[in-house]
Design a protein around this motif. Structure first.
Motif, short mmCIF file in Angstrom:
data_model
loop_
_atom_site.label_atom_id
_atom_site.label_comp_id
_atom_site.label_asym_id
_atom_site.label_seq_id
_atom_site.Cartn_x
_atom_site.Cartn_y
_atom_site.Cartn_z
N MET A 280 38.23 31.60 39.54
CA MET A 280 37.49 32.13 40.08
C MET A 280 36.19 32.61 40.30
O MET A 280 35.53 32.50 41.06
N VAL B 19 41.00 37.71 46.09
CA VAL B 19 40.85 36.84 44.73
C VAL B 19 41.80 38.39 43.72
O VAL B 19 42.55 38.52 42.96
N ALA C 143 45.38 33.99 47.98
CA ALA C 143 43.80 33.62 47.91
C ALA C 143 42.67 33.76 48.67
O ALA C 143 41.96 34.88 49.35
N GLN C 144 43.23 32.66 50.00
CA GLN C 144 42.37 32.81 51.87
C GLN C 144 43.00 33.52 52.04
O GLN C 144 41.77 34.17 53.18
N GLY D 295 43.33 33.16 39.46
CA GLY D 295 42.20 34.04 40.14
C GLY D 295 41.44 34.44 38.84
O GLY D 295 39.94 34.04 39.24
N ARG E 109 39.61 28.94 46.05
CA ARG E 109 40.45 30.20 47.26
C ARG E 109 41.48 29.27 47.20
O ARG E 109 42.90 29.41 47.45
#
Length: 442
Positions: free
Chosen positions: A351, A303, A298-299, A348, A147
């Motif tokens: 991930m 996602v 993302a963090q 994304g 992420r």
């Protein structure tokens, strides 16, 4: 570099202490791979237009058939070779292919069939090599690390995508097309070395003991294990549907690009310049987003936001094209679509694979990224061609594209929810990302 400055740079890029070298390797792997690819991409586009816009669907179909033929060969290699040997075999094979094409083009630069074969080959090489590079990252990093740093390393891809067209424009006159292929072969070899270094780093610092023991062993299974794994997993089927819808939206815009560019810019040199300019704009926007925005989104937001935002924007873009099908509108929509895919959707999507098994990271992922993607290309290519034949309703394809983009967003929403659930299950690996920044082991 002074310690204080290094700490500020790590915070700016969202990198933890001890990760600098491995993140640099990921950046280098993608930068070298994408520089070579994007250096050759305008050549491929010109070769595609040379056969006529009305025949593009045949090239898409040929690419799908070639991808189907490559799948069992890749599956066989993945079943019998270790990760490092698999990378060396696939990338080494592509280097030899580039050398062979360079020789053919040098001998007969105007051969139509060499051009068509190169178009298909580059389309297969593009997906397979990039999929394999992302498999390495999904294998090397935990979900929590992904992420933060996946988008940052993908910035290497955007930098390569920015550098490649510039190099192609500057070097095509002195080196010729054959010379560009030789240079691309050298860049691909460099990308392989960076990927192998990433795997060696993880072998020295395994996520857990089981993965350390298994890393040097072949993945096992049969050559078609990737396809069967997708059919057995609702999560992987969801990723496959997401990729089909992504490919459909991309193909609709690609055909519109060919039609609009061919009608507005009949000269081949100008066409190549237009394609190169679009690539430059896309990569410039993408690299800024990847370096400073995507990882933090993302963090903090997860996602799901990466998977949903771009499809919604593209749905609106299709509606704008239906109402005003001019080059300026198309250029904006195409830049937003491609930059958004590189900076948000692709990181994304990758991930999602951090919470699946090693075999699924390589075999199922490769099946989705190649066969499923190119199958979506081929089907949507014929659908778009059929809609174009309905001359009385030129906007119909754009409205259908908008509907597909909305469905794409909904699938992305569901996948993001499923990824969060899997991240906390026994399928995901324990993150090595929870140590404070002062810990030098990362």
């Amino acid at each position: 570099m002074p310690i204080a400055l290094a700490a500020r740079l790590r915070r700016l890029l969202n990198v933890r202490p001890g990760e600098e070298r491995v993140v640099s390797l990921g950046l280098a792997m993608f930068m070298l791979l994408f520089t070579g690819y994007f250096m050759l991409r305008p050549v491929r586009e010109v070769m595609g237009l040379a056969g006529g816009v009305d025949n593009l669907q045949w090239l898409f179909t040929a690419t799908f058939i070639a991808t189907l033929a490559a799948l069992p060969l890749f599956g066989l290699l993945a079943s019998r070779l270790s990760r490092r040997s698999l990378l060396s075999a696939v990338f080494g094979f592509f280097v030899l292919n580039l050398l062979a094409f360079a020789l053919l083009i040098q001998r007969d630069p105007d051969n139509v069939w060499t051009g068509r074969t190169f178009y298909v080959w580059l389309s297969v090489f593009n997906l397979l090599s990039i999929s394999l590079a992302w498999s390495v990252l999904a294998d090397v990093f935990s979900s929590a690390q992904a992420r933060r740093v996946f988008a940052l390393m993908a910035g290497g891809a955007s930098f390569g995508g920015l550098l490649g067209p510039l190099l192609g424009t500057v070097l095509v006159a002195p080196l010729g097309h054959a010379g560009l292929l030789l240079l691309a072969a050298l860049l691909l070899a460099g990308s392989l070395l960076a990927a192998l270094s990433l795997l060696r780093w993880r072998e020295r610092e395994p996520l857990n003991e089981q993965r350390a023991e298994q890393r040097d062993k072949p993945l096992g299974g049969n050559p078609f294990a990737g396809a069967t794994a997708v059919l057995r997993s609702p999560f992987l089927l969801g990723i496959a549907l997401f990729v089909i819808l992504l490919a459909s939206a991309s193909t609709f815009l690609y055909f519109e690009q060919a039609r609009i560019v061919a009608s507005h810019f009949p000269d081949r040199t100008t066409q190549t310049q237009v394609f190169g300019l679009l690539d430059t704009l896309v990569q410039s926007l993408a690299i800024f987003t990847q370096l400073f925005v995507t990882g933090r989104i993302a963090q903090k937001l997860g996602v799901t936001v990466l998977l949903v935002a771009v499809p919604l924007l593209i749905a609106a873009g299709f509606v704008l094209l239906a109402l005003s099908p001019v080059f300026a509108v198309f250029a904006v929509v195409m830049v937003v679509r491609r930059a958004g895919e590189y900076a948000l959707v692709r990181p994304g999507r990758e991930m999602l694979y951090t919470v699946v098994s090693a075999e699924q990271k390589y075999k199922a992922k490769n099946f989705i990224d190649t066969v499923v993607y190119r199958g979506g290309d081929a089907l949507s290519g014929w659908l778009k061609r059929g809609l174009d034949l309905l001359g009385e309703h030129p906007a119909l394809a754009m409205y259908i594209g908008a509907g597909l983009a909305l469905l794409w967003a909904w699938v992305g929403l569901r996948l993001g929810q499923a990824q969060r659930q899997r991240e906390g299950s026994s399928i995901s690996y324990a993150p090595r990302d929870t140590k404070p920044e002062s810990d030098p082991t990362g």
